[in-house]
Design a protein around this motif. Structure first.
Motif, PDB file in Angstrom:
ATOM      1  N   UNK A 151       0.788  -1.019  -0.046  1.00 39.39           N
ATOM      2  CA  UNK A 151      -0.022  -0.094   0.143  1.00 39.39           C
ATOM      3  C   UNK A 151       0.764   1.258   0.163  1.00 39.39           C
ATOM      4  N   UNK A 152       2.038   1.304  -0.573  1.00 42.37           N
ATOM      5  CA  UNK A 152       2.460   2.733  -0.937  1.00 42.37           C
ATOM      6  C   UNK A 152       2.783   2.816  -2.302  1.00 42.37           C
ATOM      7  N   UNK A 169       3.096  -6.826   6.268  1.00 40.33           N
ATOM      8  CA  UNK A 169       2.237  -5.754   6.035  1.00 40.33           C
ATOM      9  C   UNK A 169       1.546  -5.254   7.320  1.00 40.33           C
ATOM     10  N   UNK A 170       2.438  -4.302   8.099  1.00 39.00           N
ATOM     11  CA  UNK A 170       2.215  -3.915   9.491  1.00 39.00           C
ATOM     12  C   UNK A 170       0.832  -2.797   9.349  1.00 39.00           C
ATOM     13  N   UNK A 208       3.675   6.808   6.512  1.00 36.90           N
ATOM     14  CA  UNK A 208       5.037   7.175   6.793  1.00 36.90           C
ATOM     15  C   UNK A 208       5.714   6.041   7.496  1.00 36.90           C
ATOM     16  N   UNK A 209       4.793   5.360   8.389  1.00 39.61           N
ATOM     17  CA  UNK A 209       5.279   4.222   9.240  1.00 39.61           C
ATOM     18  C   UNK A 209       5.416   3.168   8.473  1.00 39.61           C
ATOM     19  N   UNK A 224       9.105   1.078   7.841  1.00 40.44           N
ATOM     20  CA  UNK A 224       9.215  -0.262   7.908  1.00 40.44           C
ATOM     21  C   UNK A 224       9.913  -1.108   6.618  1.00 40.44           C
ATOM     22  N   UNK A 225       9.461  -0.570   5.498  1.00 41.76           N
ATOM     23  CA  UNK A 225       9.764  -1.066   4.046  1.00 41.76           C
ATOM     24  C   UNK A 225      11.397  -0.785   4.165  1.00 41.76           C
TER      25      UNK A 225
END
Length: 445
Positions: free
Chosen positions: A40-41, A99-100, A105-106, A110-111
């Motif tokens: 989801x980015x 996927x957290x 931005x978080x 993470x990525x």
């Protein structure tokens, strides 16, 4: 030093590259579309992140190579890494495909963190493994056979990943793609760990640096910078990796948005992998009759022509897409075993020329160029997608579709031609290699 290897040792060495492709093929084929359509980015954020991490990781390669060259254990210099680091790599890979529940931005943070950890762990095993092929035997034909067999397993692993991963995601996730990707990477990681350990127990290092060798990392890098055939291979690896990554990373988008048949991905990339495995299997035969340099020039010329032809394929000409893909697989299949065999030759050339040997550094600086090539390819894709207005999971504009087609055809074709030009600067032929091996054996005796 020129001892012929048993088939057990050759196969045991080769299977580890299948394990590496359980990671590498997932990254090259699915990671970008996983980030944009599941994690989801945006495409720009994902491409920028992958470029940055690849670039950072590329610069760790010479450091890891220097450490491996200076490792000394009762098991050798390079084999121990195959049992020390598979578990950390597996953990980092699973986290990368997790996927957290975080803000945008978080998720990006993470990525960055998980992908960087995975690539560093991957490098810490892969570079010693690559260097291992240069110390199992000094015989040039044995190296061609060893690397040919290795890449048969590599392409088989890539075929298995591209064919089975979408199915595994669906089955293990049961409709939840986020869970499916996480469990799928866990399954691939367990299999990879098993193969790495198998390689450790069934191989033996035979070639050591000259007795009393004392060199610094700076001196190793200086030697490489003055090693003309290695410099040619450095740029060759960079260009070929751009060529291959452009097509593999764009294929999922091509079938989803241009052909509108995403189901064909399950056969398209495996068709390439199987053809490439066949090409790799033919490498030892081809090198008996054609000099390695001339063979690479011929193969990259064919690749450029076939990639150009792909531009003219219509969206309903499925058979032609697969025919060209298989042709490119046959042409590109020998390039990896050829290149890695030639890296080992340049390590011998360096020892012959300077009296110093840095096998892992030779391969590490080579993988640096491969990762840099991957980073450039991902940046090109992300830049084109952003400029042409790509929107995930939506119908694409005609301009966006055209950009995807160019990424599958004319752009990689141009890079393949550039690889041909680079190979004309390589100056180690079969006659020169025989002289080098003879001189090195005379020195040792």
């Amino acid at each position: 030093m020129n001892q012929h290897l048993t088939w057990r040792e050759k196969i045991s060495y080769g299977v580890a590259d299948m394990g590496f492709n359980f990671y590498w093929t997932n990254i090259a084929t699915f990671l970008l579309i996983y980030y944009t359509d599941v994690f989801g980015i945006s495409a720009a954020a994902a491409a920028s992140m992958m470029f940055t991490i690849k670039l950072l990781n590329a610069f760790t390669d010479p450091l890891i190579g220097a450490i491996a060259d200076r490792t000394s254990t009762r098991w050798g210099k390079f084999r121990p890494y195959l049992v020390w680091l598979p578990l950390p790599l597996a953990c980092a890979a699973v986290l990368t495909y997790t996927t957290p529940n975080l803000s945008d931005d978080g998720k990006i943070l993470w990525a960055y963190g998980s992908y960087l950890c995975m690539m560093v762990c991957y490098t810490c095993i892969n570079i010693p493994y690559n260097a291992l092929s240069g110390v199992l035997s000094a015989d040039a034909q044995e190296r061609s056979t060893l690397n040919g067999l290795r890449f048969i397993f590599a392409f088989a692993g890539g075929t298995l990943v591209t064919a089975a991963t979408p199915w595994l995601v669906h089955q293990l996730g049961d409709g939840n793609d986020k869970l499916g990707w996480q469990l799928t990477m866990l399954a691939w990681s367990v299999l990879a760990c098993t193969l790495f350990v198998l390689t450790f127990f069934n191989t033996r290092e035979r070639i050591a640096p000259p007795a009393g060798q004392r060199t610094s990392v700076r001196r190793d890098l200086y030697d490489l910078s003055h090693n003309r055939p290695w410099i040619a291979l450095f740029f060759l690896a960079l260009i070929i990796m751009i060529t291959v990554t452009l097509r593999t990373s764009s294929a999922a988008y091509y079938f989803k948005y241009v052909v509108e048949r995403p189901d064909l991905m399950a056969g398209f990339v495996p068709a390439y992998m199987l053809a490439a495995a066949a090409g790799a299997a033919l490498t030892p035969v081809l090198t008996r009759f054609i000099d390695k340099k001339k063979l690479l020039i011929l193969l990259m010329t064919i690749t450029s022509l076939l990639s150009t032809a792909f531009f003219f394929v219509q969206k309903d000409q499925i058979w032609l897409m697969f025919a060209l893909q298989i042709g490119m697989g046959l042409a590109l299949g020998p390039k990896s075993p050829l290149a890695f065999s030639m890296y080992a030759d340049t390590a011998d050339y360096n020892e012959w020329r300077t009296g110093r040997r840095a096998t892992a550094m030779t391969f590490a600086a080579a993988t640096f160029s491969q990762k840099l090539g991957t980073a450039i390819a991902v940046a090109v894709i992300g830049g084109i997608f952003t400029r042409l207005g790509y929107v995930a999971n939506a119908a694409q504009t005609a301009v966006s579709q055209a950009g995807i087609v160019w990424l599958m055809s004319l752009i990689p074709a141009a890079f393949a031609l550039l690889a041909v030009a680079v190979m004309f600067t390589y100056n180690l032929d079969n006659h020169k290699l025989l002289q080098i091996q003879s001189d090195l054996q005379a020195r040792q005796s």
